[in-house]
Design an enzyme around this catalytic site. Structure first.
Site, mmCIF file in Angstrom:
data_model
loop_
_atom_site.group_PDB
_atom_site.id
_atom_site.type_symbol
_atom_site.label_atom_id
_atom_site.label_comp_id
_atom_site.label_asym_id
_atom_site.label_seq_id
_atom_site.Cartn_x
_atom_site.Cartn_y
_atom_site.Cartn_z
ATOM 1 N N LYS A 70 -29.222 15.028 4.561
ATOM 2 C CA LYS A 70 -28.592 14.037 5.438
ATOM 3 C C LYS A 70 -29.628 13.072 6.000
ATOM 4 O O LYS A 70 -29.409 11.857 6.035
ATOM 5 C CB LYS A 70 -27.858 14.730 6.590
ATOM 6 C CG LYS A 70 -27.018 13.776 7.428
ATOM 7 C CD LYS A 70 -26.573 14.398 8.735
ATOM 8 C CE LYS A 70 -27.684 14.338 9.751
ATOM 9 N NZ LYS A 70 -27.246 14.715 11.118
ATOM 10 N N ASP B 196 -22.420 13.718 8.142
ATOM 11 C CA ASP B 196 -22.609 14.514 9.355
ATOM 12 C C ASP B 196 -21.266 15.159 9.701
ATOM 13 O O ASP B 196 -20.321 15.125 8.913
ATOM 14 C CB ASP B 196 -23.143 13.648 10.501
ATOM 15 C CG ASP B 196 -22.119 12.626 10.992
ATOM 16 O OD1 ASP B 196 -21.061 12.461 10.341
ATOM 17 O OD2 ASP B 196 -22.372 11.987 12.024
#
Length: 250
Positions: A160, A178
């Site tokens: 991420k 997320d």
């Protein structure tokens, strides 16, 4: 003496066992329809959704404050299990004195902890930031690398983090997933998946290239301010007529 004879006692008739009455049970509620079993979005619907997002917010921005790729990288590493607002509050003063890997190393881990102690897991994060700063200097000439694998090799940086940096710092068409993007992808049925990677790959597959630069920002902001975890605001949702969520309130 007369012989006494005893009559055998009459045998008791066998008592037939009564069948137990079936216990009344409540009918089971119908199972919720699996998002994977729902009607997939058509390309036209996906295009319409992101056209609406673009019209409402043509140039979405990430909410983590930064001044260059290095400070963006640090901010994203610090944001794990923390809010962007909380990270920004801590990094405003930090980045005034340490906005390069060398300055961060010169600051040192102990002083860095003083700047970020309001952020969760600050001790571990301080150690990672110092370590990644050292690695940037020793292996990448003090510059943030531009490939996912290289960014993921840095302490404290995962997929991420790499996707956010590649997108925001270098304009790559990456999809950072997320908790907000994961929720929106699953709840709407746009890209159902059991893991962030499944959702990421699903979104990359369905979102047209013309929207990919800003797509993860639109989805994050949508999840953060409209498609809330506990009480989604379906009444003001831009895409409520297309959303596949069976429990939407409009």
């Amino acid at each position: 003496m007369a012989k006494i004879t005893r009559k055998p006692a009459p045998r008791k008739a066998a008592v037939s066992k009564k069948k137990a009455k079936p216990v009344a049970t409540k009918p089971k509620a119908p199972a919720k329809k699996s998002l994977k079993a729902m009607k997939p979005w058509t390309p036209a619907e996906v295009h319409e959704v992101f056209s609406r997002f673009r019209k409402a917010n043509p140039e979405p921005k990430g909410e983590l404050e930064h001044v260059n790729p290095f400070t963006l990288l640090v901010a994203v590493v610090l944001s794990a299990q923390a809010t962007d607002a909380g990270v920004n509050k801590a990094t405003r003063a930090l980045f005034e004195v340490a906005d390069t890997p060398q300055k961060m190393l010169d600051l040192g881990e102990e002083r860095l902890r003083d700047y970020i102690r309001t952020i969760g897991l600050y001790r571990t994060k301080a150690k990672n930031v110092i370590a990644l700063s050292a690695k940037l200097l020793s292996e990448f000439g003090g510059q943030v690398p531009r490939t996912r694998a290289e960014i993921e090799s840095l302490p404290g940086a995962g997929r991420k983090t790499a996707n956010v940096v590649l997108n925001m710092a270098f304009g790559e068409h990456t999809m950072a997933v997320d908790t907000h993007v994961f929720r929106v992808g699953n709840r709407t049925g746009l890209a159902p998946g059991k893991t962030p990677l499944e959702v990421e790959l699903g979104l990359e597959k369905v979102i047209p290239a013309e929207f990919m630069l800003h797509a993860h920002h639109w989805l994050i902001l949508h999840g953060r301010y409209t498609c809330l975890a506990r009480k989604p605001r379906c009444e003001v949702c831009l895409i409520n007529d297309l959303c596949r969520w069976p429990e939407k309130t409009v």
